[in-house]
Write an enzyme that holds these catalytic residues in place. Structure first.
Site, PDB file in Angstrom:
ATOM      1  N   ALA A   8       0.800  -1.231   0.000  1.00 14.72           N
ATOM      2  CA  ALA A   8       0.000   0.000   0.000  1.00 14.72           C
ATOM      3  C   ALA A   8       0.831   1.278   0.000  1.00 14.72           C
ATOM      4  CB  ALA A   8      -0.928  -0.003   1.208  1.00 14.72           C
ATOM      5  N   GLY A  10       3.089   1.895  -2.071  1.00 15.58           N
ATOM      6  CA  GLY A  10       3.494   2.170  -3.460  1.00 15.58           C
ATOM      7  C   GLY A  10       2.601   3.211  -4.124  1.00 15.58           C
ATOM      8  N   LEU A  12       0.657   3.060  -6.731  1.00 12.45           N
ATOM      9  CA  LEU A  12      -0.653   2.673  -7.248  1.00 12.45           C
ATOM     10  C   LEU A  12      -1.773   3.006  -6.256  1.00 12.45           C
ATOM     11  CD1 LEU A  12      -1.822   1.067  -9.757  1.00 12.45           C
ATOM     12  CD2 LEU A  12      -1.997  -0.852  -8.181  1.00 12.45           C
ATOM     13  N   PHE A  78       5.209  -8.589   4.516  1.00 13.33           N
ATOM     14  CA  PHE A  78       4.331  -9.567   3.850  1.00 13.33           C
ATOM     15  C   PHE A  78       5.108 -10.687   3.156  1.00 13.33           C
ATOM     16  CE2 PHE A  78       4.259  -5.651   1.141  1.00 13.33           C
ATOM     17  CZ  PHE A  78       5.052  -6.115   0.106  1.00 13.33           C
ATOM     18  N   LYS A 138      -0.874  -6.578 -12.556  1.00 10.95           N
ATOM     19  CA  LYS A 138      -0.060  -7.106 -13.625  1.00 10.95           C
ATOM     20  C   LYS A 138       1.391  -6.681 -13.422  1.00 10.95           C
ATOM     21  CE  LYS A 138       1.632  -4.310 -15.606  1.00 10.95           C
ATOM     22  NZ  LYS A 138       2.084  -3.020 -15.165  1.00 10.95           N
ATOM     23  N   LYS A 172     -10.591   0.557 -19.313  1.00 12.67           N
ATOM     24  CA  LYS A 172     -10.695   1.872 -19.961  1.00 12.67           C
ATOM     25  C   LYS A 172     -11.870   1.867 -20.937  1.00 12.67           C
ATOM     26  CE  LYS A 172      -5.802   3.035 -19.590  1.00 12.67           C
ATOM     27  NZ  LYS A 172      -5.577   4.342 -18.998  1.00 12.67           N
ATOM     28  N   GLU A 206       4.354   7.728 -22.398  1.00 16.70           N
ATOM     29  CA  GLU A 206       4.275   8.381 -21.085  1.00 16.70           C
ATOM     30  C   GLU A 206       5.385   9.406 -20.926  1.00 16.70           C
ATOM     31  OE1 GLU A 206       3.461   5.745 -17.721  1.00 16.70           O
ATOM     32  OE2 GLU A 206       4.232   4.235 -19.090  1.00 16.70           O
ATOM     33  N   HIS A 230      -0.916  -4.616 -21.304  1.00 16.00           N
ATOM     34  CA  HIS A 230      -1.778  -3.586 -21.885  1.00 16.00           C
ATOM     35  C   HIS A 230      -1.798  -3.607 -23.426  1.00 16.00           C
ATOM     36  CE1 HIS A 230      -1.730  -2.397 -17.815  1.00 16.00           C
ATOM     37  NE2 HIS A 230      -0.715  -1.554 -17.844  1.00 16.00           N
ATOM     38  N   LYS A 319       1.961  12.524 -22.895  1.00 12.99           N
ATOM     39  CA  LYS A 319       1.306  11.273 -22.510  1.00 12.99           C
ATOM     40  C   LYS A 319       0.131  11.066 -23.443  1.00 12.99           C
ATOM     41  CE  LYS A 319      -0.787   8.824 -18.609  1.00 12.99           C
ATOM     42  NZ  LYS A 319      -0.245   7.499 -18.805  1.00 12.99           N
TER      43      LYS A 319
HETATM   44  C1  BG6 Z   1       1.064   0.426 -15.443  1.00 16.47           C
HETATM   45  C2  BG6 Z   1       2.563   0.380 -15.563  1.00 16.47           C
HETATM   46  O1  BG6 Z   1       0.509  -0.842 -15.571  1.00 16.47           O
HETATM   47  O2  BG6 Z   1       0.535   1.268 -16.447  1.00 16.47           O
HETATM   48  C3  BG6 Z   1       3.139   1.787 -15.449  1.00 16.47           C
HETATM   49  O3  BG6 Z   1       3.104  -0.441 -14.547  1.00 16.47           O
HETATM   50  C4  BG6 Z   1       2.478   2.720 -16.422  1.00 16.47           C
HETATM   51  O4  BG6 Z   1       4.544   1.767 -15.648  1.00 16.47           O
HETATM   52  C5  BG6 Z   1       0.958   2.617 -16.349  1.00 16.47           C
HETATM   53  O5  BG6 Z   1       2.881   4.029 -16.087  1.00 16.47           O
HETATM   54  C6  BG6 Z   1       0.293   3.380 -17.480  1.00 16.47           C
HETATM   55  O6  BG6 Z   1      -1.088   3.390 -17.268  1.00 16.47           O
HETATM   56  P1  BG6 Z   1      -1.998   4.557 -17.816  1.00 16.47           P
HETATM   57  O7  BG6 Z   1      -3.396   4.167 -17.458  1.00 16.47           O
HETATM   58  O8  BG6 Z   1      -1.549   5.811 -17.131  1.00 16.47           O
HETATM   59  O9  BG6 Z   1      -1.761   4.600 -19.301  1.00 16.47           O
END
Ligand code: BG6
Length: 457
Positions: A8, A10, A12, A78, A138, A172, A206, A230, A319
Protein backbone atom coordinates in the site's frame (compact mmCIF):
# COMPACT_ATOMS: atom_id res chain seq x y z
CA UNK A 1 -16.42 -5.76 3.24
CA UNK A 2 -12.68 -5.75 3.77
CA UNK A 3 -10.43 -4.51 1.00
CA UNK A 4 -6.81 -5.28 1.82
CA UNK A 5 -4.01 -3.72 -0.21
CA UNK A 6 -0.61 -5.43 -0.05
CA UNK A 7 2.11 -2.98 -1.07
CA UNK A 8 0.00 0.00 0.00
CA UNK A 9 2.93 2.39 0.30
CA UNK A 10 3.49 2.17 -3.46
CA UNK A 11 2.37 4.63 -6.10
CA UNK A 12 -0.65 2.67 -7.25
CA UNK A 13 -2.48 3.07 -3.94
CA UNK A 14 -2.36 6.85 -3.99
CA UNK A 15 -2.76 7.31 -7.72
CA UNK A 16 -5.47 4.78 -8.50
CA UNK A 17 -6.75 2.48 -5.77
CA UNK A 18 -7.76 4.94 -3.04
CA UNK A 19 -9.30 7.45 -5.51
CA UNK A 20 -11.28 4.57 -7.09
CA UNK A 21 -12.49 3.32 -3.69
CA UNK A 22 -13.41 6.87 -2.68
CA UNK A 23 -15.58 7.31 -5.78
CA UNK A 24 -17.17 3.87 -5.46
CA UNK A 25 -18.03 4.55 -1.85
CA UNK A 26 -19.85 7.79 -2.60
CA UNK A 27 -21.53 6.23 -5.63
CA UNK A 28 -22.91 3.74 -3.10
CA UNK A 29 -21.14 0.84 -4.75
CA UNK A 30 -19.55 -0.11 -1.44
CA UNK A 31 -21.34 -1.36 1.64
CA UNK A 32 -21.46 1.12 4.51
CA UNK A 33 -19.67 -1.49 6.57
CA UNK A 34 -16.37 -1.49 4.73
CA UNK A 35 -12.74 -1.07 5.63
CA UNK A 36 -9.59 -0.71 3.59
CA UNK A 37 -6.57 -2.28 5.27
CA UNK A 38 -3.37 -0.86 3.85
CA UNK A 39 -0.40 -3.13 4.38
CA UNK A 40 3.20 -2.02 4.22
CA UNK A 41 6.51 -2.69 5.90
CA UNK A 42 7.07 0.85 7.12
CA UNK A 43 5.98 1.90 10.60
CA UNK A 44 2.94 4.21 10.55
CA UNK A 45 -0.12 4.72 12.66
CA UNK A 46 -3.32 4.55 10.62
CA UNK A 47 -3.74 8.33 11.08
CA UNK A 48 -0.23 9.13 9.86
CA UNK A 49 -0.60 6.84 6.86
CA UNK A 50 -3.96 8.29 5.89
CA UNK A 51 -2.66 11.87 6.17
CA UNK A 52 0.36 11.01 4.09
CA UNK A 53 -1.60 9.43 1.23
CA UNK A 54 -4.02 12.35 1.22
CA UNK A 55 -1.08 14.73 0.82
CA UNK A 56 0.21 12.70 -2.11
CA UNK A 57 -3.19 12.47 -3.84
CA UNK A 58 -3.86 15.07 -6.48
CA UNK A 59 -7.38 16.29 -7.06
CA UNK A 60 -10.31 17.25 -4.87
CA UNK A 61 -11.81 14.92 -2.34
CA UNK A 62 -14.40 17.11 -0.61
CA UNK A 63 -15.78 14.24 1.47
CA UNK A 64 -12.40 12.93 2.57
CA UNK A 65 -13.20 13.30 6.28
CA UNK A 66 -16.18 10.96 5.91
CA UNK A 67 -14.18 8.52 3.81
CA UNK A 68 -10.99 8.34 5.81
CA UNK A 69 -12.61 6.59 8.75
CA UNK A 70 -12.74 3.50 6.54
CA UNK A 71 -8.95 3.43 6.09
CA UNK A 72 -6.57 1.50 8.34
CA UNK A 73 -2.89 0.71 8.22
CA UNK A 74 -1.29 -2.56 9.29
CA UNK A 75 2.47 -2.88 9.40
CA UNK A 76 3.91 -6.23 8.42
CA UNK A 77 6.60 -7.86 6.35
CA UNK A 78 4.33 -9.57 3.85
CA UNK A 79 7.22 -11.66 2.54
CA UNK A 80 7.38 -13.48 5.88
CA UNK A 81 4.68 -16.13 6.26
CA UNK A 82 5.07 -16.03 10.05
CA UNK A 83 3.62 -12.53 10.08
CA UNK A 84 0.21 -13.68 8.83
CA UNK A 85 -1.33 -15.08 12.03
CA UNK A 86 -0.99 -11.59 13.56
CA UNK A 87 -2.65 -10.09 10.51
CA UNK A 88 -5.45 -12.63 10.77
CA UNK A 89 -5.94 -11.75 14.42
CA UNK A 90 -6.00 -8.04 13.55
CA UNK A 91 -8.80 -8.73 11.06
CA UNK A 92 -10.75 -10.94 13.43
CA UNK A 93 -10.49 -8.39 16.21
CA UNK A 94 -11.99 -5.61 14.10
CA UNK A 95 -15.39 -4.64 15.43
CA UNK A 96 -18.08 -5.68 12.95
CA UNK A 97 -18.45 -8.66 10.65
CA UNK A 98 -16.30 -8.64 7.55
CA UNK A 99 -17.06 -11.84 5.72
CA UNK A 100 -16.51 -10.38 2.23
CA UNK A 101 -12.80 -10.09 1.76
CA UNK A 102 -10.86 -8.82 -1.23
CA UNK A 103 -7.07 -9.15 -1.11
CA UNK A 104 -5.41 -6.86 -3.64
CA UNK A 105 -1.76 -7.63 -4.41
CA UNK A 106 -0.21 -4.37 -5.58
CA UNK A 107 3.32 -5.64 -5.03
CA UNK A 108 6.11 -6.70 -7.36
CA UNK A 109 5.14 -10.07 -8.92
CA UNK A 110 7.87 -11.98 -7.10
CA UNK A 111 5.85 -11.58 -3.87
CA UNK A 112 2.64 -13.00 -5.38
CA UNK A 113 3.25 -16.67 -4.48
CA UNK A 114 4.48 -15.85 -0.98
CA UNK A 115 1.45 -13.71 -0.14
CA UNK A 116 -1.09 -16.01 -1.82
CA UNK A 117 0.32 -19.08 -0.11
CA UNK A 118 0.37 -17.40 3.31
CA UNK A 119 -3.25 -16.24 2.93
CA UNK A 120 -4.28 -19.74 1.90
CA UNK A 121 -2.33 -21.39 4.70
CA UNK A 122 -3.81 -19.26 7.42
CA UNK A 123 -7.25 -19.80 5.87
CA UNK A 124 -7.97 -16.18 5.18
CA UNK A 125 -8.94 -17.27 1.70
CA UNK A 126 -10.59 -20.68 1.31
CA UNK A 127 -11.67 -22.71 -1.68
CA UNK A 128 -15.24 -22.16 -2.76
CA UNK A 129 -15.96 -19.38 -0.31
CA UNK A 130 -16.85 -16.90 -3.01
CA UNK A 131 -16.87 -14.03 -0.57
CA UNK A 132 -13.06 -14.36 -0.44
CA UNK A 133 -11.22 -13.16 -3.52
CA UNK A 134 -7.68 -12.36 -4.55
CA UNK A 135 -6.69 -9.73 -7.14
CA UNK A 136 -3.27 -9.69 -8.82
CA UNK A 137 -1.80 -6.57 -10.35
CA UNK A 138 -0.06 -7.11 -13.63
CA UNK A 139 2.28 -8.52 -14.75
CA UNK A 140 1.08 -11.90 -13.49
CA UNK A 141 4.47 -13.58 -13.14
CA UNK A 142 7.92 -12.66 -14.30
CA UNK A 143 7.99 -15.06 -17.24
CA UNK A 144 5.99 -18.04 -18.45
CA UNK A 145 7.54 -20.51 -16.01
CA UNK A 146 6.89 -18.38 -12.92
CA UNK A 147 3.39 -17.45 -14.08
CA UNK A 148 2.59 -21.15 -14.51
CA UNK A 149 3.95 -21.95 -11.07
CA UNK A 150 1.89 -19.14 -9.43
CA UNK A 151 -1.20 -20.27 -11.23
CA UNK A 152 -0.77 -23.89 -10.21
CA UNK A 153 -0.25 -22.91 -6.60
CA UNK A 154 -3.46 -20.88 -6.64
CA UNK A 155 -5.67 -23.35 -8.39
CA UNK A 156 -4.57 -26.21 -6.16
CA UNK A 157 -6.00 -24.30 -3.23
CA UNK A 158 -8.80 -22.04 -4.49
CA UNK A 159 -11.23 -21.80 -7.37
CA UNK A 160 -10.52 -19.87 -10.59
CA UNK A 161 -13.59 -17.73 -9.91
CA UNK A 162 -11.90 -16.39 -6.75
CA UNK A 163 -8.87 -15.22 -8.77
CA UNK A 164 -8.85 -11.85 -10.59
CA UNK A 165 -5.82 -11.03 -12.75
CA UNK A 166 -6.11 -7.35 -13.42
CA UNK A 167 -5.09 -5.41 -16.51
CA UNK A 168 -6.41 -1.93 -15.95
CA UNK A 169 -6.38 -1.12 -19.68
CA UNK A 170 -9.37 -3.46 -20.01
CA UNK A 171 -11.30 -1.14 -17.72
CA UNK A 172 -10.69 1.87 -19.96
CA UNK A 173 -13.78 3.09 -21.79
CA UNK A 174 -12.27 3.02 -25.26
CA UNK A 175 -10.93 -0.51 -24.87
CA UNK A 176 -14.39 -1.65 -23.90
CA UNK A 177 -15.61 0.24 -26.94
CA UNK A 178 -13.45 -1.65 -29.48
CA UNK A 179 -15.75 -4.65 -29.72
CA UNK A 180 -18.84 -2.45 -30.10
CA UNK A 181 -17.26 -0.39 -32.85
CA UNK A 182 -16.09 -3.49 -34.65
CA UNK A 183 -19.12 -5.71 -34.28
CA UNK A 184 -22.07 -3.33 -34.06
CA UNK A 185 -21.34 -1.55 -37.35
CA UNK A 186 -21.85 -2.96 -40.79
CA UNK A 187 -19.52 -0.28 -42.19
CA UNK A 188 -16.53 -1.77 -40.43
CA UNK A 189 -17.40 -5.44 -40.64
CA UNK A 190 -16.28 -6.04 -44.23
CA UNK A 191 -13.20 -3.86 -44.25
CA UNK A 192 -11.56 -5.09 -41.06
CA UNK A 193 -8.87 -7.13 -42.79
CA UNK A 194 -5.72 -7.01 -44.90
CA UNK A 195 -7.70 -6.38 -48.08
CA UNK A 196 -8.50 -2.90 -46.79
CA UNK A 197 -6.20 -2.21 -43.86
CA UNK A 198 -2.62 -1.26 -44.60
CA UNK A 199 -1.31 -1.06 -41.04
CA UNK A 200 -2.34 -0.82 -37.41
CA UNK A 201 -0.47 1.12 -34.74
CA UNK A 202 -1.10 0.75 -31.04
CA UNK A 203 0.72 3.13 -28.73
CA UNK A 204 0.99 4.10 -25.07
CA UNK A 205 3.42 6.92 -24.48
CA UNK A 206 4.27 8.38 -21.08
CA UNK A 207 6.13 11.48 -19.99
CA UNK A 208 7.16 10.07 -16.63
CA UNK A 209 10.40 8.36 -15.68
CA UNK A 210 10.41 5.19 -13.58
CA UNK A 211 10.19 7.48 -10.53
CA UNK A 212 10.35 5.55 -7.27
CA UNK A 213 9.69 2.20 -8.95
CA UNK A 214 13.24 1.45 -10.10
CA UNK A 215 13.52 -1.73 -7.98
CA UNK A 216 10.53 -3.26 -9.74
CA UNK A 217 11.00 -1.71 -13.16
CA UNK A 218 14.62 -2.71 -13.68
CA UNK A 219 13.57 -6.40 -13.51
CA UNK A 220 10.64 -5.75 -15.75
CA UNK A 221 11.29 -3.18 -18.47
CA UNK A 222 8.72 -1.96 -20.96
CA UNK A 223 8.22 -5.43 -22.46
CA UNK A 224 6.89 -6.91 -19.22
CA UNK A 225 5.46 -3.70 -17.78
CA UNK A 226 3.39 -2.62 -20.79
CA UNK A 227 3.63 -4.91 -23.83
CA UNK A 228 2.90 -8.31 -22.22
CA UNK A 229 -0.33 -6.95 -20.82
CA UNK A 230 -1.78 -3.59 -21.88
CA UNK A 231 -0.59 -3.57 -25.49
CA UNK A 232 -1.24 -7.26 -26.16
CA UNK A 233 -4.73 -6.97 -24.68
CA UNK A 234 -5.43 -4.02 -26.98
CA UNK A 235 -3.97 -5.91 -29.93
CA UNK A 236 -6.11 -8.97 -29.32
CA UNK A 237 -9.30 -6.88 -29.18
CA UNK A 238 -8.43 -5.11 -32.43
CA UNK A 239 -7.43 -8.26 -34.29
CA UNK A 240 -9.71 -11.02 -32.97
CA UNK A 241 -12.23 -12.87 -35.09
CA UNK A 242 -15.91 -12.29 -34.30
CA UNK A 243 -16.75 -14.38 -31.24
CA UNK A 244 -19.38 -17.09 -31.44
CA UNK A 245 -21.61 -14.98 -29.18
CA UNK A 246 -21.54 -12.32 -26.53
CA UNK A 247 -20.15 -14.67 -23.99
CA UNK A 248 -17.12 -13.83 -21.97
CA UNK A 249 -15.37 -17.14 -22.63
CA UNK A 250 -16.07 -17.09 -26.36
CA UNK A 251 -14.54 -13.60 -26.55
CA UNK A 252 -11.48 -14.70 -24.60
CA UNK A 253 -11.09 -17.78 -26.83
CA UNK A 254 -10.79 -15.47 -29.85
CA UNK A 255 -8.37 -13.16 -28.07
CA UNK A 256 -6.11 -16.10 -27.24
CA UNK A 257 -6.30 -17.28 -30.87
CA UNK A 258 -4.81 -13.92 -31.96
CA UNK A 259 -1.94 -14.12 -29.48
CA UNK A 260 -1.17 -17.66 -30.58
CA UNK A 261 -0.74 -16.46 -34.17
CA UNK A 262 1.54 -13.50 -33.45
CA UNK A 263 4.79 -13.49 -35.41
CA UNK A 264 7.21 -10.85 -34.17
CA UNK A 265 9.37 -9.38 -36.95
CA UNK A 266 13.09 -8.72 -36.60
CA UNK A 267 12.40 -5.01 -36.66
CA UNK A 268 12.13 -4.45 -32.91
CA UNK A 269 13.66 -1.33 -31.41
CA UNK A 270 14.57 -1.21 -27.74
CA UNK A 271 15.42 2.13 -26.16
CA UNK A 272 16.49 3.41 -22.77
CA UNK A 273 16.11 7.04 -21.75
CA UNK A 274 19.33 8.90 -21.03
CA UNK A 275 19.88 9.05 -17.28
CA UNK A 276 17.92 5.86 -16.51
CA UNK A 277 21.01 4.17 -15.09
CA UNK A 278 21.35 6.90 -12.46
CA UNK A 279 17.81 6.45 -11.14
CA UNK A 280 17.23 4.95 -7.69
CA UNK A 281 17.08 1.13 -7.66
CA UNK A 282 18.60 0.64 -11.14
CA UNK A 283 21.57 -1.69 -11.63
CA UNK A 284 24.73 0.00 -12.92
CA UNK A 285 25.04 -0.57 -16.69
CA UNK A 286 21.48 -1.90 -16.78
CA UNK A 287 20.28 -2.84 -20.27
CA UNK A 288 16.58 -2.72 -19.32
CA UNK A 289 14.44 -1.12 -22.01
CA UNK A 290 12.20 1.85 -21.24
CA UNK A 291 10.97 2.01 -24.83
CA UNK A 292 9.83 -0.71 -27.21
CA UNK A 293 8.90 -0.29 -30.86
CA UNK A 294 7.65 -3.59 -32.12
CA UNK A 295 6.51 -4.70 -35.56
CA UNK A 296 4.54 -7.92 -35.74
CA UNK A 297 2.23 -9.89 -37.97
CA UNK A 298 -0.74 -12.08 -37.20
CA UNK A 299 -0.71 -15.23 -39.23
CA UNK A 300 -4.40 -15.60 -39.93
CA UNK A 301 -6.20 -15.34 -43.29
CA UNK A 302 -7.79 -12.07 -42.09
CA UNK A 303 -4.49 -10.32 -41.44
CA UNK A 304 -2.20 -11.87 -44.03
CA UNK A 305 0.49 -9.21 -44.48
CA UNK A 306 -0.84 -6.28 -42.42
CA UNK A 307 1.91 -5.06 -40.07
CA UNK A 308 0.92 -4.18 -36.50
CA UNK A 309 3.19 -1.70 -34.74
CA UNK A 310 3.22 -1.55 -30.93
CA UNK A 311 4.99 1.43 -29.42
CA UNK A 312 5.45 2.35 -25.77
CA UNK A 313 7.97 4.39 -23.85
CA UNK A 314 8.77 6.40 -20.78
CA UNK A 315 10.06 10.00 -20.89
CA UNK A 316 8.21 10.77 -24.11
CA UNK A 317 7.15 14.30 -25.02
CA UNK A 318 3.41 13.83 -24.35
CA UNK A 319 1.31 11.27 -22.51
CA UNK A 320 -1.02 9.64 -25.00
CA UNK A 321 -2.48 6.27 -25.87
CA UNK A 322 -4.48 5.12 -28.84
CA UNK A 323 -4.87 3.03 -31.96
CA UNK A 324 -4.32 4.27 -35.48
CA UNK A 325 -5.77 2.15 -38.29
CA UNK A 326 -4.59 3.13 -41.75
CA UNK A 327 -6.56 1.97 -44.78
CA UNK A 328 -5.14 1.32 -48.21
CA UNK A 329 -5.38 3.92 -50.98
CA UNK A 330 -8.67 4.12 -52.80
CA UNK A 331 -8.71 3.66 -56.56
CA UNK A 332 -8.85 7.43 -57.01
CA UNK A 333 -9.53 9.04 -60.37
CA UNK A 334 -9.58 12.60 -59.03
CA UNK A 335 -6.44 14.19 -60.29
CA UNK A 336 -6.40 17.37 -58.28
CA UNK A 337 -6.08 17.89 -54.58
CA UNK A 338 -4.38 16.15 -51.76
CA UNK A 339 -6.31 13.01 -50.86
CA UNK A 340 -5.01 11.24 -47.78
CA UNK A 341 -5.35 7.68 -46.70
CA UNK A 342 -8.49 6.85 -44.75
CA UNK A 343 -7.71 6.41 -41.10
CA UNK A 344 -9.62 5.45 -38.02
CA UNK A 345 -8.17 6.73 -34.78
CA UNK A 346 -9.38 5.17 -31.56
CA UNK A 347 -8.26 7.61 -28.89
CA UNK A 348 -7.70 6.18 -25.44
CA UNK A 349 -5.89 9.03 -23.67
CA UNK A 350 -5.99 12.01 -23.07
CA UNK A 351 -9.16 12.27 -25.13
CA UNK A 352 -11.45 9.31 -25.39
CA UNK A 353 -12.98 9.25 -28.82
CA UNK A 354 -13.02 8.19 -32.44
CA UNK A 355 -11.88 10.10 -35.49
CA UNK A 356 -12.45 8.93 -39.03
CA UNK A 357 -10.39 10.57 -41.73
CA UNK A 358 -11.79 10.48 -45.25
CA UNK A 359 -11.60 12.51 -48.47
CA UNK A 360 -14.21 14.84 -49.94
CA UNK A 361 -14.54 17.87 -52.15
CA UNK A 362 -12.70 21.03 -51.17
CA UNK A 363 -15.10 24.02 -51.11
CA UNK A 364 -14.87 26.13 -54.24
CA UNK A 365 -15.38 26.02 -57.97
CA UNK A 366 -12.75 23.44 -58.80
CA UNK A 367 -13.03 19.70 -58.23
CA UNK A 368 -10.27 19.33 -55.69
CA UNK A 369 -10.22 16.58 -53.11
CA UNK A 370 -9.28 17.31 -49.56
CA UNK A 371 -9.04 15.30 -46.31
CA UNK A 372 -11.87 15.66 -43.80
CA UNK A 373 -12.61 14.27 -40.37
CA UNK A 374 -15.61 12.87 -38.57
CA UNK A 375 -14.93 13.36 -34.93
CA UNK A 376 -16.66 11.71 -31.98
CA UNK A 377 -15.63 12.71 -28.48
CA UNK A 378 -16.75 10.09 -26.04
CA UNK A 379 -16.78 12.22 -22.92
CA UNK A 380 -18.23 15.29 -24.60
CA UNK A 381 -21.40 13.46 -25.59
CA UNK A 382 -21.95 11.22 -22.63
CA UNK A 383 -23.15 12.93 -19.50
CA UNK A 384 -20.78 12.65 -16.56
CA UNK A 385 -17.30 11.26 -16.46
CA UNK A 386 -16.49 7.81 -17.70
CA UNK A 387 -15.38 5.80 -14.69
CA UNK A 388 -11.67 5.54 -14.15
CA UNK A 389 -10.51 2.09 -15.23
CA UNK A 390 -9.71 0.99 -11.68
CA UNK A 391 -13.12 2.06 -10.46
CA UNK A 392 -14.84 -0.10 -13.04
CA UNK A 393 -12.60 -3.09 -12.33
CA UNK A 394 -12.83 -2.93 -8.54
CA UNK A 395 -16.59 -2.70 -8.82
CA UNK A 396 -16.49 -5.80 -11.04
CA UNK A 397 -14.49 -7.71 -8.41
CA UNK A 398 -17.05 -6.72 -5.78
CA UNK A 399 -19.81 -8.02 -8.05
CA UNK A 400 -17.94 -11.20 -9.04
CA UNK A 401 -17.78 -10.22 -12.70
CA UNK A 402 -14.51 -11.43 -14.26
CA UNK A 403 -15.30 -10.54 -17.86
CA UNK A 404 -12.80 -7.65 -17.95
CA UNK A 405 -10.06 -9.66 -16.24
CA UNK A 406 -7.50 -11.77 -18.04
CA UNK A 407 -8.06 -15.49 -18.23
CA UNK A 408 -5.10 -17.71 -17.53
CA UNK A 409 -4.55 -18.79 -21.15
CA UNK A 410 -4.37 -15.15 -22.31
CA UNK A 411 -1.53 -14.64 -19.87
CA UNK A 412 0.13 -17.87 -20.90
CA UNK A 413 0.07 -16.95 -24.60
CA UNK A 414 1.36 -13.43 -23.91
CA UNK A 415 4.28 -14.72 -21.88
CA UNK A 416 5.20 -17.15 -24.62
CA UNK A 417 5.73 -14.24 -27.04
CA UNK A 418 7.57 -12.10 -24.49
CA UNK A 419 9.87 -14.92 -23.36
CA UNK A 420 10.91 -15.56 -26.96
CA UNK A 421 11.57 -11.85 -27.47
CA UNK A 422 13.63 -11.61 -24.31
CA UNK A 423 15.68 -14.62 -25.30
CA UNK A 424 16.41 -13.09 -28.67
CA UNK A 425 17.21 -9.70 -27.17
CA UNK A 426 19.70 -11.16 -24.66
CA UNK A 427 21.88 -8.52 -23.11
CA UNK A 428 22.09 -6.38 -26.23
CA UNK A 429 22.26 -2.71 -25.41
CA UNK A 430 19.17 -0.58 -26.02
CA UNK A 431 19.42 2.67 -27.99
CA UNK A 432 19.90 5.54 -25.53
CA UNK A 433 17.46 8.37 -26.26
CA UNK A 434 17.44 11.93 -25.02
CA UNK A 435 14.01 12.69 -26.44
CA UNK A 436 10.98 11.08 -28.02
CA UNK A 437 11.90 12.29 -31.49
CA UNK A 438 15.32 10.66 -31.23
CA UNK A 439 13.94 7.19 -30.56
CA UNK A 440 11.03 7.52 -32.96
CA UNK A 441 13.40 8.41 -35.73
CA UNK A 442 15.19 5.09 -35.05
CA UNK A 443 11.86 3.33 -35.55
CA UNK A 444 11.18 5.29 -38.71
CA UNK A 445 14.55 4.33 -40.12
CA UNK A 446 13.83 0.65 -39.51
CA UNK A 447 10.18 0.65 -40.50
CA UNK A 448 10.51 3.18 -43.30
CA UNK A 449 7.41 5.00 -42.26
CA UNK A 450 6.40 7.68 -39.76
CA UNK A 451 5.34 6.37 -36.36
CA UNK A 452 2.63 8.99 -35.80
CA UNK A 453 0.29 10.86 -38.07
CA UNK A 454 1.32 14.46 -37.56
CA UNK A 455 -2.21 15.68 -38.19
CA UNK A 456 -3.35 14.03 -35.02
CA UNK A 457 -1.03 16.00 -32.72
C1 BG6 B 1 1.06 0.43 -15.44
C2 BG6 B 1 2.56 0.38 -15.56
O1 BG6 B 1 0.51 -0.84 -15.57
O2 BG6 B 1 0.54 1.27 -16.45
C3 BG6 B 1 3.14 1.79 -15.45
O3 BG6 B 1 3.10 -0.44 -14.55
C4 BG6 B 1 2.48 2.72 -16.42
O4 BG6 B 1 4.54 1.77 -15.65
C5 BG6 B 1 0.96 2.62 -16.35
O5 BG6 B 1 2.88 4.03 -16.09
C6 BG6 B 1 0.29 3.38 -17.48
O6 BG6 B 1 -1.09 3.39 -17.27
P1 BG6 B 1 -2.00 4.56 -17.82
O7 BG6 B 1 -3.40 4.17 -17.46
O8 BG6 B 1 -1.55 5.81 -17.13
O9 BG6 B 1 -1.76 4.60 -19.30
Amino acid sequence: MLFTIFGATGDLTTKKLIPALYNLYFEEEMPENFKVINIGRRAYTSEAFVDEIREKMSGDYPRWEAFKKHLLYFQMDFSNSEAYPDFKKFVEDLPGQYRNRIFYLATAPRFFPIIAQALIQCKMIRRDDFREKIVFEKPFGEDLASAKAYNRLLLEAIDESQVFRIDHYLGKEMLQNILMVRFANKIFENIWNSESIESVKIYAMETESVKQRGGYYDHSGALKDMVQNHLFQTLSLVAMEPPGGLNDNLIKDEKVAVLDRVRVSDEVIYGQYAGYQNEKGIAPASTTETFVGLKLYIDTPRWKETPFYLVTGKMMSKKRAGIEITFKDATCFFEKGMPKKNKLFIEIFPREGLVLQFNGKAPGLAAYTMPMKLDYCHLCNVVGNSPEAYEKLISDVVHNDASLFTRWDEIESSWRIIDAMIEKKGLSKPVIYGSESEILSECEKRWKEPVFDEDMD
